[in-house]
Write a protein that holds these residues in place. Structure first.
Motif, short mmCIF file in Angstrom:
data_model
loop_
_atom_site.label_atom_id
_atom_site.label_comp_id
_atom_site.label_asym_id
_atom_site.label_seq_id
_atom_site.Cartn_x
_atom_site.Cartn_y
_atom_site.Cartn_z
N ILE A 16 -0.32 5.24 8.78
CA ILE A 16 0.03 5.43 7.44
C ILE A 16 -0.07 6.97 7.16
O ILE A 16 0.09 7.69 6.63
CB ILE A 16 -0.86 4.19 6.04
N PRO A 17 -1.76 7.13 7.49
CA PRO A 17 -1.48 8.46 7.38
C PRO A 17 -1.17 9.46 7.10
O PRO A 17 -0.72 10.56 7.05
CB PRO A 17 -3.25 8.80 7.12
N ARG A 18 -0.40 9.45 9.43
CA ARG A 18 0.55 10.01 10.04
C ARG A 18 1.53 10.66 9.31
O ARG A 18 2.22 11.62 8.99
CB ARG A 18 -0.41 9.98 10.98
N LEU A 19 1.96 9.21 8.52
CA LEU A 19 3.47 8.81 8.62
C LEU A 19 3.39 8.92 6.96
O LEU A 19 4.16 10.56 6.43
CB LEU A 19 3.66 7.36 8.52
N ALA A 20 2.23 9.55 6.08
CA ALA A 20 2.50 10.44 4.57
C ALA A 20 2.57 11.40 4.32
O ALA A 20 2.70 11.89 3.73
CB ALA A 20 0.86 9.55 4.10
N GLU A 21 2.30 12.40 5.77
CA GLU A 21 2.70 13.38 5.37
C GLU A 21 3.92 14.02 5.38
O GLU A 21 4.38 15.24 5.61
CB GLU A 21 2.37 14.52 6.81
N HIS A 22 4.92 13.03 6.08
CA HIS A 22 6.33 13.49 6.25
C HIS A 22 7.35 12.42 4.99
O HIS A 22 7.89 12.94 4.62
CB HIS A 22 6.77 13.03 7.60
N PHE A 23 6.80 11.06 4.79
CA PHE A 23 7.41 10.11 3.90
C PHE A 23 6.73 9.58 2.85
O PHE A 23 5.48 10.02 2.79
CB PHE A 23 7.43 9.26 5.04
N ARG A 59 0.88 -1.12 0.15
CA ARG A 59 -0.27 -0.04 0.02
C ARG A 59 0.92 0.64 0.29
O ARG A 59 2.31 1.17 1.07
CB ARG A 59 -1.32 -0.31 1.14
N LEU A 60 0.72 2.14 -1.04
CA LEU A 60 1.29 3.26 -1.20
C LEU A 60 0.65 4.55 -0.45
O LEU A 60 -0.42 4.47 -0.87
CB LEU A 60 2.54 3.65 -2.46
N ALA A 61 1.60 5.40 0.29
CA ALA A 61 0.61 6.35 -0.12
C ALA A 61 2.38 8.10 0.84
O ALA A 61 3.15 7.85 1.32
CB ALA A 61 0.09 6.51 1.41
N GLY A 62 1.45 8.84 0.32
CA GLY A 62 2.27 10.22 0.59
C GLY A 62 3.61 10.49 -0.11
O GLY A 62 3.73 9.72 -1.47
N SER A 63 4.51 11.47 0.22
CA SER A 63 5.58 11.62 -0.84
C SER A 63 6.54 12.01 0.25
O SER A 63 6.40 12.45 1.36
CB SER A 63 5.11 12.76 -1.95
N GLY A 64 8.10 12.30 -0.43
CA GLY A 64 8.86 12.48 0.42
C GLY A 64 10.18 11.06 0.70
O GLY A 64 9.83 9.93 -0.27
#
Length: 261
Positions: free
Chosen positions: A29-36, A4-9
């Motif tokens: 995942i949504p919280r981590l996807a804000e940074h990675f 499962r992929l999410a976010g950027s960085g």
């Protein structure tokens, strides 16, 4: 393997424990996807990932994960792993494929009696979830059912989301590779090469972890520069027990990687 992929960085790989799936991290995942750029994977034989064609030792599972990263054009990644996933994260670090590691209750350093105890708990979880598999979907729809599904792994199981509680369906209840992984990757696993790790490592364990006992802190003197963090009011799989703390640990450990380059 299924991701499962999410976010950027910068890439952050999430590795769950035995008997779970990538959904065990669904609320993080949504919280981590804000940074990675987050890549959450189903380990072999769990969820939507097929079994390996070889014995699922830690080395073999790590080989498969690294092959997938290579196919995606990824070299070194930040890694957050829980239980067996934490052990695999450390194995990746010994091979120079981790930018940083946060290992939550990593397996591998249990004493013989502790391994027997842990094996007994995992066996009981496997049998119980196979028996109640037809009911898991319905149980996940209310807080009482979610509490029953995640009790023992989480210290505050009523906080688990529906997707997190459904992780046991694709894991303990239906995972083809559960028995072989328990035997080869946990009960007989002996970590080696820890002194070779050069990336920042944070080891964390819930103070209410009834599964892995004192295994986590034993890694601290073996890994150069490793830091140990106890997690109050948290269990063996603390993803929904202390989500804010885990996100902060990942961010701080990743920042240490930049500070040393």
């Amino acid at each position: 393997m299924a991701y499962r992929l999410a976010g950027s960085g910068e890439p952050l790989l999430l590795l769950h424990g035995i008997g779970a799936t990538k959904d065990d991290f669904s609320e993080l995942i949504p919280r981590l996807a804000e940074h990675f750029e987050v890549l959450a994977v189903d380990l072999p034989g769990h969820g939507s990932s097929p079994m390996l064609e070889v014995r699922p030792t830690v080395a073999a599972i790590t080989d498969a994960i690294i092959a997938d990263l290579d196919a995606r054009g990824l070299d070194r990644v930040h890694v957050l792993g829980n239980s067996l996933g934490g052990r695999i994260a450390l194995e990746m670090a010994t091979r120079g494929r981790a930018l940083s590691v946060v290992a939550l209750s990593p397996s591998g350093l249990g004493l013989p009696p502790e391994r027997v105890f842990q094996g007994g708990l995992m066996t009981a979880a496997r049998i119980a979830n196979k028996l109640r598999n037809p009911l898991i979907e319905r149980m996940s729809r209310n807080v009482v059912g979610r509490t029953a599904l995640t009790a023992g792994l989480r210290a505050l199981p009523w906080r688990a989301s529906r997707r997190e509680s459904l992780s046991v369906k694709g894991g303990f209840a239906e995972a083809e590779g559960c028995w072989s992984m328990l035997w080869d990757a946990i009960l007989w696993d002996v970590p080696i090469g820890m002194p070779r790790i050069t990336c920042p490592v944070t080891l964390a364990q819930g103070v209410l972890d009834m599964v892995a006992s004192a295994q986590t802190v034993r890694y601290t003197p073996l890994i150069p520069g490793a830091r140990f963090v106890p997690l109050p009011y948290a269990g063996h799989a603390p993803q929904s027990d202390t989500p804010d703390t885990i996100v902060e640990l990942v961010r701080r450990t990743a920042a240490r990687a930049h500070a040393t380059t």
